[in-house]
Design a protein around this motif. Structure first.
Motif, PDB file in Angstrom:
ATOM      1  N   SER A  26       0.709  -1.091   0.223  1.00 22.94           N
ATOM      2  CA  SER A  26      -0.047  -0.310   0.537  1.00 22.94           C
ATOM      3  C   SER A  26       1.007   1.508  -0.155  1.00 22.94           C
ATOM      4  CB  SER A  26      -0.546  -0.019   0.948  1.00 22.94           C
ATOM      5  OG  SER A  26      -1.184  -1.170   0.923  1.00 22.94           O
ATOM      6  N   VAL A  27       0.493   2.109  -1.223  1.00 21.42           N
ATOM      7  CA  VAL A  27       1.380   3.413  -1.226  1.00 21.42           C
ATOM      8  C   VAL A  27       0.903   4.543  -1.378  1.00 21.42           C
ATOM      9  CG1 VAL A  27       2.877   4.032  -2.454  1.00 21.42           C
ATOM     10  CG2 VAL A  27       3.256   1.989  -2.847  1.00 21.42           C
ATOM     11  N   TYR A  28       1.815   5.294  -0.331  1.00 18.00           N
ATOM     12  CA  TYR A  28       0.651   6.610   0.264  1.00 18.00           C
ATOM     13  C   TYR A  28       1.557   7.781  -0.039  1.00 18.00           C
ATOM     14  CZ  TYR A  28      -1.768   3.829   3.837  1.00 18.00           C
ATOM     15  OH  TYR A  28      -2.903   2.784   4.401  1.00 18.00           O
ATOM     16  N   ILE A  29       0.912   8.614  -0.008  1.00 20.75           N
ATOM     17  CA  ILE A  29       2.102  10.544  -0.755  1.00 20.75           C
ATOM     18  C   ILE A  29       1.110  11.319   1.100  1.00 20.75           C
ATOM     19  CG2 ILE A  29       0.040  10.717  -1.788  1.00 20.75           C
ATOM     20  CD1 ILE A  29       3.079  12.834  -3.932  1.00 20.75           C
ATOM     21  N   HIS A  30       2.060  12.177   1.358  1.00 20.94           N
ATOM     22  CA  HIS A  30       2.041  13.271   2.225  1.00 20.94           C
ATOM     23  C   HIS A  30       1.344  14.330   1.515  1.00 20.94           C
ATOM     24  CE1 HIS A  30       2.405  16.613   5.653  1.00 20.94           C
ATOM     25  NE2 HIS A  30       2.613  15.311   5.967  1.00 20.94           N
ATOM     26  N   PRO A  31       0.274  14.539   2.090  1.00 23.60           N
ATOM     27  CA  PRO A  31      -1.094  14.961   1.117  1.00 23.60           C
ATOM     28  C   PRO A  31      -0.493  16.439   1.623  1.00 23.60           C
ATOM     29  CG  PRO A  31      -2.019  14.591   4.101  1.00 23.60           C
ATOM     30  CD  PRO A  31      -0.325  13.839   3.865  1.00 23.60           C
ATOM     31  N   ASP A  32       0.393  16.967   2.047  1.00 24.17           N
ATOM     32  CA  ASP A  32       0.817  18.325   0.903  1.00 24.17           C
ATOM     33  C   ASP A  32       1.635  18.694  -0.036  1.00 24.17           C
ATOM     34  OD1 ASP A  32       0.854  19.150   4.017  1.00 24.17           O
ATOM     35  OD2 ASP A  32       2.744  19.838   4.510  1.00 24.17           O
ATOM     36  N   HIS A  33       2.342  17.112  -0.286  1.00 26.27           N
ATOM     37  CA  HIS A  33       3.496  16.760  -1.827  1.00 26.27           C
ATOM     38  C   HIS A  33       1.846  16.441  -2.480  1.00 26.27           C
ATOM     39  CE1 HIS A  33       5.957  16.136   1.044  1.00 26.27           C
ATOM     40  NE2 HIS A  33       5.563  17.433   1.084  1.00 26.27           N
ATOM     41  N   PHE A  34       1.115  15.855  -2.632  1.00 28.25           N
ATOM     42  CA  PHE A  34      -0.645  15.461  -3.376  1.00 28.25           C
ATOM     43  C   PHE A  34      -1.624  16.792  -3.612  1.00 28.25           C
ATOM     44  CE2 PHE A  34      -4.609  13.780  -4.146  1.00 28.25           C
ATOM     45  CZ  PHE A  34      -4.258  13.368  -5.246  1.00 28.25           C
ATOM     46  N   LYS A  35      -1.018  17.594  -2.710  1.00 24.43           N
ATOM     47  CA  LYS A  35      -1.515  18.824  -2.668  1.00 24.43           C
ATOM     48  C   LYS A  35      -1.162  19.508  -4.442  1.00 24.43           C
ATOM     49  CE  LYS A  35      -3.583  20.599   0.867  1.00 24.43           C
ATOM     50  NZ  LYS A  35      -3.257  21.183   2.526  1.00 24.43           N
ATOM     51  N   VAL A  36       0.233  20.030  -4.353  1.00 20.62           N
ATOM     52  CA  VAL A  36       1.300  20.320  -5.272  1.00 20.62           C
ATOM     53  C   VAL A  36       1.298  19.434  -6.361  1.00 20.62           C
ATOM     54  CG1 VAL A  36       3.709  20.692  -5.806  1.00 20.62           C
ATOM     55  CG2 VAL A  36       3.419  21.162  -3.406  1.00 20.62           C
ATOM     56  N   TRP A  37       1.300  18.028  -6.342  1.00 22.97           N
ATOM     57  CA  TRP A  37       0.919  17.313  -7.196  1.00 22.97           C
ATOM     58  C   TRP A  37      -0.041  17.586  -8.457  1.00 22.97           C
ATOM     59  CZ3 TRP A  37       3.696  13.584 -10.529  1.00 22.97           C
ATOM     60  CH2 TRP A  37       2.835  13.034 -11.624  1.00 22.97           C
ATOM     61  N   LYS A  38      -0.943  17.834  -7.553  1.00 19.84           N
ATOM     62  CA  LYS A  38      -2.724  17.900  -8.321  1.00 19.84           C
ATOM     63  C   LYS A  38      -2.897  19.401  -9.090  1.00 19.84           C
ATOM     64  CE  LYS A  38      -5.508  17.587  -4.814  1.00 19.84           C
ATOM     65  NZ  LYS A  38      -7.376  17.946  -3.918  1.00 19.84           N
ATOM     66  N   ARG A  39      -1.908  20.483  -8.176  1.00 18.62           N
ATOM     67  CA  ARG A  39      -1.863  21.822  -8.785  1.00 18.62           C
ATOM     68  C   ARG A  39      -0.702  21.853  -9.932  1.00 18.62           C
ATOM     69  NH1 ARG A  39       0.549  24.864  -4.424  1.00 18.62           N
ATOM     70  NH2 ARG A  39       1.836  24.436  -5.853  1.00 18.62           N
ATOM     71  N   THR A  40       0.355  20.436  -9.481  1.00 18.65           N
ATOM     72  CA  THR A  40       1.538  21.009 -10.617  1.00 18.65           C
ATOM     73  C   THR A  40       2.252  19.639 -11.444  1.00 18.65           C
ATOM     74  OG1 THR A  40       2.788  20.700  -9.547  1.00 18.65           O
ATOM     75  CG2 THR A  40       2.602  22.666  -9.247  1.00 18.65           C
ATOM     76  N   GLY A  41       1.533  18.540 -11.808  1.00 19.86           N
ATOM     77  CA  GLY A  41       1.575  17.949 -11.593  1.00 19.86           C
ATOM     78  C   GLY A  41       3.225  17.400 -11.375  1.00 19.86           C
ATOM     79  N   PHE A 100       6.559  15.782  -8.645  1.00 18.78           N
ATOM     80  CA  PHE A 100       6.715  16.170  -6.831  1.00 18.78           C
ATOM     81  C   PHE A 100       7.910  17.456  -6.556  1.00 18.78           C
ATOM     82  CE2 PHE A 100       5.827  11.451  -9.014  1.00 18.78           C
ATOM     83  CZ  PHE A 100       4.161  11.668  -8.170  1.00 18.78           C
ATOM     84  N   PRO A 101       6.775  17.882  -5.586  1.00 18.01           N
ATOM     85  CA  PRO A 101       7.885  18.861  -4.558  1.00 18.01           C
ATOM     86  C   PRO A 101       9.299  19.131  -4.462  1.00 18.01           C
ATOM     87  CG  PRO A 101       6.115  19.045  -3.903  1.00 18.01           C
ATOM     88  CD  PRO A 101       5.898  18.035  -4.395  1.00 18.01           C
ATOM     89  N   ASP A 102      10.248  19.384  -4.272  1.00 15.82           N
ATOM     90  CA  ASP A 102      11.325  19.184  -3.450  1.00 15.82           C
ATOM     91  C   ASP A 102      10.689  19.000  -2.136  1.00 15.82           C
ATOM     92  OD1 ASP A 102      14.273  18.574  -3.336  1.00 15.82           O
ATOM     93  OD2 ASP A 102      15.120  20.773  -2.124  1.00 15.82           O
ATOM     94  N   GLY A 103      11.162  17.691  -1.259  1.00 20.11           N
ATOM     95  CA  GLY A 103      10.550  17.765   0.006  1.00 20.11           C
ATOM     96  C   GLY A 103       9.274  16.486  -0.196  1.00 20.11           C
ATOM     97  N   THR A 104       9.293  16.015  -1.139  1.00 21.89           N
ATOM     98  CA  THR A 104       8.269  15.121  -1.326  1.00 21.89           C
ATOM     99  C   THR A 104       7.979  13.628  -0.284  1.00 21.89           C
ATOM    100  OG1 THR A 104       7.295  15.473  -3.471  1.00 21.89           O
ATOM    101  CG2 THR A 104       7.048  13.313  -2.188  1.00 21.89           C
ATOM    102  N   ILE A 105       7.586  12.640   0.241  1.00 22.39           N
ATOM    103  CA  ILE A 105       7.992  12.065   0.769  1.00 22.39           C
ATOM    104  C   ILE A 105       6.398  10.838   0.776  1.00 22.39           C
ATOM    105  CG2 ILE A 105       7.226  12.829   3.153  1.00 22.39           C
ATOM    106  CD1 ILE A 105       9.009  10.788   4.736  1.00 22.39           C
ATOM    107  N   MET A 106       6.968  10.015   0.239  1.00 21.59           N
ATOM    108  CA  MET A 106       5.844   7.876   0.087  1.00 21.59           C
ATOM    109  C   MET A 106       6.683   7.944   0.455  1.00 21.59           C
ATOM    110  SD  MET A 106       5.477   8.888  -4.089  1.00 21.59           S
ATOM    111  CE  MET A 106       3.679   7.985  -3.845  1.00 21.59           C
ATOM    112  N   VAL A 107       5.385   6.707   1.650  1.00 16.95           N
ATOM    113  CA  VAL A 107       5.524   5.347   2.303  1.00 16.95           C
ATOM    114  C   VAL A 107       4.913   4.595   1.523  1.00 16.95           C
ATOM    115  CG1 VAL A 107       4.911   4.421   4.770  1.00 16.95           C
ATOM    116  CG2 VAL A 107       5.952   6.695   4.509  1.00 16.95           C
TER     117      VAL A 107
END
Lengths: 206, 206
Positions: free
Chosen positions: A88-103, A105-112
């Motif tokens: 099961s793969v998750y992305i931090h909500p802050d970085h998902f927000k940026v992905w939705k806006r820009t397509g 992954f911003p610097d600092g992205t973390i996925m688990v």
């Protein structure tokens, strides 16, 4: 001498404005504290990544944004899959927000990535694979400062310790162990979006 | 006549308090609006459930709390599984919060199940099942007022329309189609927690 209380319009206005500034200030401070210089995660002095529950501002990855679940059953991989069973793969909500806006992954992205056993292969809904118990926990981080020498600035971590409880902290894996496959086969910036419909659907312009 | 502005302590204090009450009032109103009588979801006048993106206060289920992914591949179910392929299950965060505290699903609980095809069976990580494209969308709601005659107060919905785009609204399925299996085989209050490690791990007292 007794004087009845009187509300003076102008000072009251100042007070209201002051109250607003006070509240906004508190909110802004909380928001800055949450960002910690744009990094949500915590490393210790030995450059080991802590599990999210132990960060300076603890976070529960099981409440992050879920992006998908590849399944590589051990039985289909000579009894020993590289990533056992469900991932099961998750992305931090802050970085998902940026992905939705820009397509991107911003610097600092973390996925688990959390691994789970196949618990059952038959249920009332049919034959297949049903989640059992938690097996392992891994993460990936994109950080152009901390991992300036890693390809794409991505580093990979595992808190899994076979036959033992999960480690609280862990060092980055060597690039040859994880990064090389992501670099070669992942569709979007070292991330296997080809297997993650949530990310594909949320990407702008799709 | 020109008078220099003077900040009077007492009226200023009143103003500050007023500002605070004003802000708290706004926050409380927002919070109440979000609850809508403890129900997050929206039905239309024909008793049809809207997809979360069309609720009075729209919500994206893909950002709710993910609870697990059973997989019933069509090929293991005579080419036609009851729930095709991957089923990603989510619970609304408000109701997950209550589950974590009490180990019970509160009145008004909603969970969504999104179905995804098997897109690939081979990847660099091994052999198995990898998510492809979205297939279907379903939901279950526990509501002792709206579904007072359904077993356990749970009703089941599907926005999937075979060969057509997903419906925006949908009526509850008859109890015999969904409820009966949940009632008979689900471990916790009509929910298959036996296949959802996230819910099991978050249940208090476990």
């Amino acid at each position: 001498m007794y004087r009845p209380l009187s509300i003076k319009p102008l000072p009251t206005l100042f007070g209201l404005a002051g109250g607003l500034v006070l509240i906004l200030g508190i909110l802004a401070t909380a928001s800055i504290a949450e960002k910690k210089g744009d990094r949500v995660y915590t490393f210790n002095d030995e450059d080991e990544l802590l599990q999210p529950l132990y960060w300076d501002i603890p976070s529960n990855w099981r409440e992050w944004v879920y992006v998908g679940t590849p399944l590589t059953p051990n039985e289909l991989n000579n009894g020993k899959a590289s990533f056992p069973e469900f991932h099961s793969v998750y992305i931090h909500p802050d970085h998902f927000k940026v992905w939705k806006r820009t397509g991107a992954f911003p610097d600092g992205t973390i996925m688990v990535k959390e691994m789970t056993s196949v618990g059952s292969k038959q249920a009332v809904s049919g034959s297949g694979y049903f989640m059992g118990e938690y097996l392992g926990l891994e993460a990936t981080i994109k950080d152009s400062k901390r991992f300036k020498d890693e390809p794409g600035f991505w580093a990979y971590f595992s808190w899994t310790r076979e036959g033992k409880p999960r480690a609280k902290t862990t060092k980055a894996e060597p690039a040859g162990k994880c990064n090389i496959c992501h670099q070669s086969f992942a569709k979007d910036d070292w991330v296997f979006t080809q297997y993650y419909p949530v990310l594909r659907a949320a990407k702008p312009g799709r």
